[in-house]
Design an enzyme around this catalytic site. Structure first.
Site, PDB file in Angstrom:
ATOM      1  N   GLU A  23      22.197   0.423 -22.705  1.00 16.26           N
ATOM      2  CA  GLU A  23      22.247  -0.068 -24.079  1.00 16.26           C
ATOM      3  C   GLU A  23      23.160  -1.307 -24.218  1.00 16.26           C
ATOM      4  O   GLU A  23      22.916  -2.154 -25.078  1.00 16.26           O
ATOM      5  CB  GLU A  23      22.702   1.090 -24.991  1.00 16.26           C
ATOM      6  CG  GLU A  23      22.543   0.858 -26.468  1.00 16.26           C
ATOM      7  CD  GLU A  23      21.172   0.298 -26.905  1.00 16.26           C
ATOM      8  OE1 GLU A  23      20.136   0.708 -26.336  1.00 16.26           O
ATOM      9  OE2 GLU A  23      21.167  -0.550 -27.814  1.00 16.26           O
ATOM     10  N   GLY A  24      24.167  -1.407 -23.356  1.00  7.84           N
ATOM     11  CA  GLY A  24      25.041  -2.590 -23.398  1.00  7.84           C
ATOM     12  C   GLY A  24      24.240  -3.861 -23.127  1.00  7.84           C
ATOM     13  O   GLY A  24      24.334  -4.846 -23.868  1.00  7.84           O
ATOM     14  N   HIS A  25      23.429  -3.849 -22.039  1.00  7.80           N
ATOM     15  CA  HIS A  25      22.610  -5.027 -21.728  1.00  7.80           C
ATOM     16  C   HIS A  25      21.609  -5.296 -22.850  1.00  7.80           C
ATOM     17  O   HIS A  25      21.382  -6.444 -23.227  1.00  7.80           O
ATOM     18  CB  HIS A  25      21.784  -4.797 -20.453  1.00  7.80           C
ATOM     19  CG  HIS A  25      22.583  -4.547 -19.221  1.00  7.80           C
ATOM     20  ND1 HIS A  25      22.661  -3.316 -18.619  1.00  7.80           N
ATOM     21  CD2 HIS A  25      23.340  -5.393 -18.473  1.00  7.80           C
ATOM     22  CE1 HIS A  25      23.406  -3.397 -17.540  1.00  7.80           C
ATOM     23  NE2 HIS A  25      23.843  -4.640 -17.433  1.00  7.80           N
ATOM     24  N   GLN A  63      31.883  -7.819 -23.410  1.00  4.00           N
ATOM     25  CA  GLN A  63      33.351  -7.776 -23.442  1.00  4.00           C
ATOM     26  C   GLN A  63      33.893  -6.756 -22.432  1.00  4.00           C
ATOM     27  O   GLN A  63      35.042  -6.832 -22.020  1.00  4.00           O
ATOM     28  CB  GLN A  63      33.814  -7.435 -24.864  1.00  4.00           C
ATOM     29  CG  GLN A  63      35.295  -7.190 -25.033  1.00  4.00           C
ATOM     30  CD  GLN A  63      36.150  -8.391 -24.668  1.00  4.00           C
ATOM     31  OE1 GLN A  63      35.731  -9.534 -24.836  1.00  4.00           O
ATOM     32  NE2 GLN A  63      37.340  -8.125 -24.141  1.00  4.00           N
ATOM     33  N   LYS A  64      33.058  -5.802 -22.014  1.00 10.27           N
ATOM     34  CA  LYS A  64      33.543  -4.793 -21.065  1.00 10.27           C
ATOM     35  C   LYS A  64      34.086  -5.456 -19.811  1.00 10.27           C
ATOM     36  O   LYS A  64      35.087  -5.023 -19.255  1.00 10.27           O
ATOM     37  CB  LYS A  64      32.436  -3.816 -20.710  1.00 10.27           C
ATOM     38  CG  LYS A  64      32.912  -2.838 -19.680  1.00 10.27           C
ATOM     39  CD  LYS A  64      31.910  -1.814 -19.351  1.00 10.27           C
ATOM     40  CE  LYS A  64      32.303  -1.189 -18.052  1.00 10.27           C
ATOM     41  NZ  LYS A  64      31.926  -2.049 -16.925  1.00 10.27           N
ATOM     42  N   ASP A  65      33.413  -6.506 -19.327  1.00  8.59           N
ATOM     43  CA  ASP A  65      33.916  -7.267 -18.178  1.00  8.59           C
ATOM     44  C   ASP A  65      34.723  -8.446 -18.718  1.00  8.59           C
ATOM     45  O   ASP A  65      34.305  -9.607 -18.638  1.00  8.59           O
ATOM     46  CB  ASP A  65      32.750  -7.734 -17.308  1.00  8.59           C
ATOM     47  CG  ASP A  65      32.022  -6.557 -16.687  1.00  8.59           C
ATOM     48  OD1 ASP A  65      32.654  -5.792 -15.952  1.00  8.59           O
ATOM     49  OD2 ASP A  65      30.827  -6.379 -16.976  1.00  8.59           O
ATOM     50  N   GLY A 110      20.511  -5.655 -13.405  1.00 11.52           N
ATOM     51  CA  GLY A 110      19.532  -4.583 -13.558  1.00 11.52           C
ATOM     52  C   GLY A 110      20.165  -3.239 -13.845  1.00 11.52           C
ATOM     53  O   GLY A 110      21.341  -3.163 -14.216  1.00 11.52           O
ATOM     54  N   MET A 142      29.645   1.908 -21.691  1.00 11.36           N
ATOM     55  CA  MET A 142      28.406   1.980 -20.914  1.00 11.36           C
ATOM     56  C   MET A 142      28.513   1.078 -19.697  1.00 11.36           C
ATOM     57  O   MET A 142      29.020  -0.030 -19.771  1.00 11.36           O
ATOM     58  CB  MET A 142      27.225   1.590 -21.777  1.00 11.36           C
ATOM     59  CG  MET A 142      26.953   2.644 -22.810  1.00 11.36           C
ATOM     60  SD  MET A 142      25.294   2.533 -23.432  1.00 11.36           S
ATOM     61  CE  MET A 142      25.362   3.858 -24.633  1.00 11.36           C
ATOM     62  N   SER A 143      28.043   1.594 -18.554  1.00 12.17           N
ATOM     63  CA  SER A 143      28.108   0.860 -17.293  1.00 12.17           C
ATOM     64  C   SER A 143      27.007   1.389 -16.383  1.00 12.17           C
ATOM     65  O   SER A 143      26.718   2.597 -16.400  1.00 12.17           O
ATOM     66  CB  SER A 143      29.472   1.097 -16.637  1.00 12.17           C
ATOM     67  OG  SER A 143      29.418   0.746 -15.269  1.00 12.17           O
TER      68      SER A 143
HETATM   69  O1  PAF Z   1      28.035  -8.670 -15.073  1.00 15.63           O
HETATM   70  C1  PAF Z   1      27.114  -8.694 -14.238  1.00 15.63           C
HETATM   71  O2  PAF Z   1      26.166  -7.920 -14.295  1.00 15.63           O
HETATM   72  C2  PAF Z   1      27.183  -9.691 -13.082  1.00 15.63           C
HETATM   73  O3  PAF Z   1      28.486  -9.893 -12.668  1.00 15.63           O
HETATM   74  C3  PAF Z   1      26.493 -11.026 -13.403  1.00 15.63           C
HETATM   75  C4  PAF Z   1      27.189 -11.759 -14.534  1.00 15.63           C
HETATM   76  C5  PAF Z   1      25.042 -10.786 -13.761  1.00 15.63           C
HETATM   77  C6  PAF Z   1      26.539 -11.939 -12.167  1.00 15.63           C
HETATM   78  O4  PAF Z   1      25.918 -11.344 -11.070  1.00 15.63           O
END
Ligand code: PAF
Length: 277
Positions: free
Chosen positions: A32-34, A145-147, A28, A181-182
């Site tokens: 913009e990344g999501h 890719q950020k994570d 949640g 973005m985070s």
């Molecule tokens: O990247 C995230 O937002 C979380 O680590 C994920 C993949 C939804 C798991 O809770």
């Protein structure tokens, strides 16, 4: 757009989605990344499902679970605008009922980098993502890719557990000054927000050196540290120049390489990375 909470509601809703299902797991506080992940799923799949769940078991005891930003109403508007078909918003009690005791753990790959700084974090991520995958059973799942380490760990888990799911890793979306973005960027005050662009400058300096022929990994790490040290509000936690697949630190850069870092700006911990080669 259907919005469901329980496993039963999800099981009733999923058969209404026909064709190839794309899935975007999130915590949640969408940015913009999501949304770029949901849009990509929209283009590549027939239907799109998104989960919103702040997963308590991936936060350490001293991390920001209770303060983690939440804004469900805004998230739902953004997802509706992005053409999402189904949003699943389970609660911690639904995901981890009393007596829960089954965990999914990827080994070597979770030890360096984020895993070294955040013990138990990836066990929480892989456990929840395995539960989400089992329940949603998508054809494709989208991650940022950020994570970078998270994406690598989930790819490994998907292979090891034979989930018939294609993992799609999408480019990091950045602010105009390069800041990735985070959801955690909302914690930064105006001065910290300005200072936070140092992560991008530091990665860019190492990439420029690489493009001019530098292949000594230690010199690239030193260069990143030097740029970070020039910003008084930045407190480096680690910088890394590692093999893209194994995440082991390199001496010489040859194949695909991950430059990555974790940096505190005030109390906010930011991560970022570039891929070379
Ligand atoms: O990247 C995230 O937002 C979380 O680590 C994920 C993949 C939804 C798991 O809770």
């Amino acid at each position: 757009m259907m919005i469901v909470t329980t496993f039963d509601e999800l099981r009733t809703a999923l058969p209404l989605l026909e064709g190839r299902l794309g899935f975007v797991p999130t915590m949640g506080c969408l940015h913009e990344g999501h949304i770029s992940l949901a849009r990509r799923a929209r283009v590549e799949c027939d239907c799109v499902a998104v989960s919103i769940f702040v997963n308590p078991v991936q936060f350490g005891p001293h991390e920001d679970l209770s303060k983690y930003p939440r804004d469900l109403e805004r998230d739902l508007h953004l997802l509706e605008d992005a053409g999402v078909d189904l949003v699943w918003t389970p609660t911690p009690e639904i995901m981890y009922p009393a007596g829960f005791q089954t965990w999914v753990e990827v080994e070597q790959m979770t030890r360096p980098l984020e895993g070294a700084q955040r013990p138990g974090h990836f066990r929480g991520v892989t456990t929840v993502v395995a539960k989400l995958f089992n329940a949603v059973q998508p054809a494709k799942a989208y991650f940022g890719q950020k994570d970078a380490q998270q994406a690598a760990v989930i790819r490994q888990m998907t292979r090891d557990l034979n989930f018939p799911i294609e993992i799609v890793v999408c480019p990091t979306v950045r602010e105009p000054d390069g800041l990735a973005m985070s959801s955690r960027n909302v914690y930064l005050d105006a001065d910290q927000r300005k200072a936070a662009a140092v992560l991008y400058r530091s990665l860019s300096a190492a990439k420029a050196a690489y493009e001019q022929g530098e292949r000594d990994a230690e010199r690239l790490r030193t260069l990143m540290k030097t740029v970070l040290a020039s910003e008084p509000l930045a407190q480096m936690q680690y910088v890394s120049c590692a093999d893209y697949d194994t995440l082991q630190e390199l001496e010489q850069v040859s194949g695909k390489t991950l430059l990555s870092m974790a940096v505190f700006i005030g109390k906010t911990r930011l991560i970022d990375n570039f891929v070379l080669g």
